[in-house]
Design a protein around this motif. Structure first.
Motif, PDB file in Angstrom:
ATOM      1  N   ILE A  72       4.238  69.911 103.904  1.00  0.00           N
ATOM      2  CA  ILE A  72       4.410  68.939 102.832  1.00  0.00           C
ATOM      3  C   ILE A  72       4.434  69.625 101.474  1.00  0.00           C
ATOM      4  CG2 ILE A  72       3.223  67.054 101.635  1.00  0.00           C
ATOM      5  CD1 ILE A  72       2.283  66.218 104.528  1.00  0.00           C
ATOM      6  N   ILE A 225      -0.968  59.985  96.655  1.00  0.00           N
ATOM      7  CA  ILE A 225      -0.791  59.306  97.939  1.00  0.00           C
ATOM      8  C   ILE A 225      -1.629  58.031  98.007  1.00  0.00           C
ATOM      9  CG2 ILE A 225      -1.203  59.455 100.427  1.00  0.00           C
ATOM     10  CD1 ILE A 225      -0.641  62.490 100.177  1.00  0.00           C
ATOM     11  N   ILE A 295      -4.183  64.140 101.517  1.00  0.00           N
ATOM     12  CA  ILE A 295      -3.578  63.642 102.745  1.00  0.00           C
ATOM     13  C   ILE A 295      -4.635  63.351 103.806  1.00  0.00           C
ATOM     14  CG2 ILE A 295      -1.415  64.809 102.262  1.00  0.00           C
ATOM     15  CD1 ILE A 295      -2.008  66.942 104.024  1.00  0.00           C
ATOM     16  N   ALA A 340       4.878  62.173 108.150  1.00  0.00           N
ATOM     17  CA  ALA A 340       4.668  62.226 106.702  1.00  0.00           C
ATOM     18  C   ALA A 340       5.425  61.102 105.991  1.00  0.00           C
ATOM     19  CB  ALA A 340       5.096  63.583 106.157  1.00  0.00           C
ATOM     20  N   ASN A 341       6.684  60.966 106.333  1.00  0.00           N
ATOM     21  CA  ASN A 341       7.510  59.912 105.715  1.00  0.00           C
ATOM     22  C   ASN A 341       8.237  59.199 106.850  1.00  0.00           C
ATOM     23  OD1 ASN A 341       8.823  60.901 102.414  1.00  0.00           O
ATOM     24  ND2 ASN A 341       6.754  60.505 103.135  1.00  0.00           N
ATOM     25  N   LEU A 363       5.823  61.839  98.287  1.00  0.00           N
ATOM     26  CA  LEU A 363       4.400  61.780  98.620  1.00  0.00           C
ATOM     27  C   LEU A 363       3.918  60.341  98.648  1.00  0.00           C
ATOM     28  CD1 LEU A 363       2.770  64.685  96.592  1.00  0.00           C
ATOM     29  CD2 LEU A 363       3.003  64.504  99.064  1.00  0.00           C
ATOM     30  N   LYS A 365       5.216  57.868  99.766  1.00  0.00           N
ATOM     31  CA  LYS A 365       5.518  57.150 101.008  1.00  0.00           C
ATOM     32  C   LYS A 365       4.616  57.578 102.151  1.00  0.00           C
ATOM     33  CE  LYS A 365      10.237  55.714 100.247  1.00  0.00           C
ATOM     34  NZ  LYS A 365      11.632  56.158 100.289  1.00  0.00           N
ATOM     35  N   MET A 366       3.714  58.491 101.859  1.00  0.00           N
ATOM     36  CA  MET A 366       2.803  58.893 102.928  1.00  0.00           C
ATOM     37  C   MET A 366       1.749  57.822 103.138  1.00  0.00           C
ATOM     38  SD  MET A 366       2.279  62.947 102.574  1.00  0.00           S
ATOM     39  CE  MET A 366       1.233  62.925 104.028  1.00  0.00           C
ATOM     40  N   SER A 367       1.362  57.686 104.397  1.00  0.00           N
ATOM     41  CA  SER A 367       0.366  56.674 104.705  1.00  0.00           C
ATOM     42  C   SER A 367      -0.999  57.081 104.152  1.00  0.00           C
ATOM     43  CB  SER A 367       0.279  56.502 106.212  1.00  0.00           C
ATOM     44  OG  SER A 367      -0.838  55.717 106.526  1.00  0.00           O
TER      45      SER A 367
END
Length: 564
Positions: A72, A225, A295, A340-341, A363, A365-367
């Motif tokens: 990432i 994030i 993350i 990641a996305n 970034l 869009k990362m959960s």
RNA sequence: GGCCCAUUGGUCAAGUGGUUAAGACACCGCCCUUUCACGGCGGUAACGGGGGUUCGAAUCCCCCAUGGGUCACCA
């Protein structure tokens, strides 16, 4: 708002004392922060270019979460035209192992993660912002520590482990927040003579931050994030320099990421709770803060619950696992990108051959919550990836894998490369290739019947056909198999031998009148297939028999008859 | 325990006040078919619970529950 002014000493006498203390503590340090700022100027990068880093400890173990973070960080920097570098955080001598740096570099490069700056080997590096090995930056950390002491923002602390332990117990009893602060910070206001006296006795000490925070005040982390996270200020006198003179992670993070010009710190979310410390450190050192992206960890399903992938319990937690099993690096990266996305998959479907850097990675869009690692999904992505390879590429990939992990198999593959490639090319390089192979370690078993050396020779004949019929089929077929047939005439021969043996030439015929036949051409083919390969299920039988050749096919059919 | 975060099918997830609540993987069925795959078509299956706010809530607010992280001279 945070206020460091309240700690800037106004009293001339105190000021002088702090300076003296700094000299006593760090007589060997002659540099100043200004010198370092000059030596490591701000990077000259285009507007919007991001600088990220991967900063692991050389513990000899590369966690899949580390690969994830590194990937990432790399994508995030490179798509902005920035820099992605490798720094090694070897400030904990106890956990360090030999060759640790190399293990990390190789482990990442196995998956295509490379750096444009930073460590390149155990003792080598490239770039203008080094050293990139923290253990070689002692002078730098001490320069800032000395400056902080001189400003009255840090102090030596002589408390022993026992004292610390006592305090912890007391705090627990009284249900107070553990840590060194307020009345527990016994060395905070030690007189200069008291310090000298302890120094003369050679008592070990650490350098602590003289925290100016108040837990009543709140600070906000605007995480790339997770969004806005509000937390209390730090009020702990955390350790900056350990008694061996090496910095703690917190202090090194502030100093290094400032000096190295990191713009975006991407790290595991276990760091969120120490953000208040980092916030205070940056303020007190006069640094501008980088942006942060925390993350979530990759989790694993575990009796109904989720838990972090564990180094001890889960072999798949180690990046080396995927290399050993022979998952292609591209497949692993593709899978990690989908984690990641999640729109990566759609993008990939639209752009099957595009470079990964063209994907508009975000970034944001990362959960914010942790994803379960799904080996089944990885398998699917890997199967698709391998199915699209041409046989030359697959052969090369396979041999270089086997060179490392299966010498016996390697010698088989290299003994007759043309033969091996013909095998690998079965139902490959066509519009709808087979998707049987998920990882390189599957291949040996998958094609074992092509090699007498590794084939177990077990014949798995179907139960619904009796022994006599099997023998008849095999006997008939051994005489009519012709290795020069094209596929149509080859199969036509099998069809034609069916009726005399009591089998239907067309499956539909059989389905119409099952009572009239013992089975149909599919059953006959299966018997041949089992005799030739041992298995009921295989890829295209025509291709298999042609590759095996007349001699071997005949021998296998006879062997099968003899075994019955 | 304090602080912080999270919660949509089995999994990854779209979704930002009005949708028949996408898609992918897995699973099941059918078709294709000499086996198995592939491919095609179809299907099962979800907003943790309770209160609000609103004409209307997966979406906004509060409480609860559950899961996770963190509280070192480790990173």
């Amino acid at each position: 708002m945070y206020n460091t002014n309240k700690y800037i000493l106004t009293n001339g006498k105190d000021k002088k004392m702090s300076k003296e203390l700094a000299e006593i503590l760090f007589p060997e340090i002659t540099l100043t922060p200004q010198d370092l700022e000059k030596k490591y100027p701000r990077r000259n990068l285009p507007e919007g270019a991001r600088v990220t880093r991967f900063a692991p400890s050389p513990t000899g173990f590369l966690h899949i979460g580390g690969l994830f973070a590194a990937m990432i960080s790399k994508v995030w920097a490179e798509k902005s035209g920035g820099v992605f570098y490798l720094r090694i955080e070897d400030t904990d001598k106890k956990r360090e192992i030999e060759n640790g740096v190399k293990i990390i570099i190789d482990g990442l490069s196995d998956f295509g993660i490379t750096f444009s700056e930073g460590m390149t080997g155990n003792d080598t590096e490239v770039g203008d912002y080094g050293p990139y090995l923290q253990s070689k930056r002692e002078e730098i950390y001490k320069t800032y520590a000395k400056d902080l002491v001189a400003k009255g923002l840090a102090y030596p602390c002589f408390m022993t482990e026992e004292e610390l332990e006592e305090i912890r117990i007391k705090q627990e009893e009284l249900k107070l927040t553990p840590g060194i602060y307020g009345e527990f910070a016994k060395c905070r206001d030690l007189s200069i003579d008291a310090v000298k006296e302890r120094l003369n006795k050679n008592l070990p000490y650490v350098i602590r931050l003289k925290s100016g925070g108040n837990i009543e005040n709140r600070i906000v982390l605007d995480d790339l994030i997770k969004g806005e996270i509000s937390m209390p200020e730090n009020n702990l006198d955390i350790v900056l320099l350990k008694s061996d003179g090496i910095p703690t992670y917190h202090f090194a993070h502030a100093v290094d990421d400032h000096l190295m010009g990191t713009t975006d710190v991407i790290r595991g979310d276990e760091w969120i709770s120490s953000y208040p410390i980092h916030y205070e450190l940056f303020k007190v050192l006069g640094f501008t803060m980088p942006r942060y992206a925390h993350i979530s960890p990759i989790m694993k399903q575990d009796n109904g619950g989720k838990r972090k992938l564990s180094k001890r319990k889960d072999p798949e937690a180690a990046v080396s696992y995927y290399h050993e099993m022979g998952y292609p690096k591209e497949a692993v990266i593709e899978y990690l990108m989908t984690l990641a996305n999640s729109n990566f998959e759609d993008w990939r479907a639209q752009n099957p051959t595009a470079d990964i850097n063209e994907f508009p990675f975000e970034l944001s869009k990362m959960s914010p919550s942790g994803a379960l690692f799904d080996l089944v999904k990885l398998t699917d992505i890997s199967k698709n990836y391998i199915s699209k390879l041409n046989c030359e590429t697959l052969y090369n990939m396979l041999t270089s894998w086997a060179k490392e992990y299966d010498k016996e198999f390697l010698s088989l593959l290299e003994k007759d490369p043309q033969y091996a490639k013909r095998i690998l090319n079965i139902e490959r390089e066509i519009e709808k290739p087979r998707k049987d192979i998920a990882k390189l370690s599957d291949v040996k078993d998958y094609i074992s019947y092509f090699y007498d050396e590794i084939w177990d020779g077990k014949l798995d004949f179907p139960e619904n056909i009796n022994k006599e019929d099997i023998i008849n089929i095999l006997n008939t077929y051994k005489d009519i198999f012709n290795e020069n047939d094209d596929k149509e005439t080859w199969f036509e021969r099998i069809r034609q031998m069916c009726p005399p043996l009591g089998f239907a030439a067309m499956p539909k015929e059989y389905k119409k009148n099952p009572g009239l036949y013992k089975g149909h051409v599919g059953d006959v083919s299966t018997v041949i297939r089992v005799a030739a390969t041992g298995r009921r299920n295989t890829p295209d039988l025509y291709e298999i028999l042609m590759i095996l050749g007349k001699e071997k096919v005949t021998k296998r059919l006879l062997d099968a008859i003899n075994k019955l």
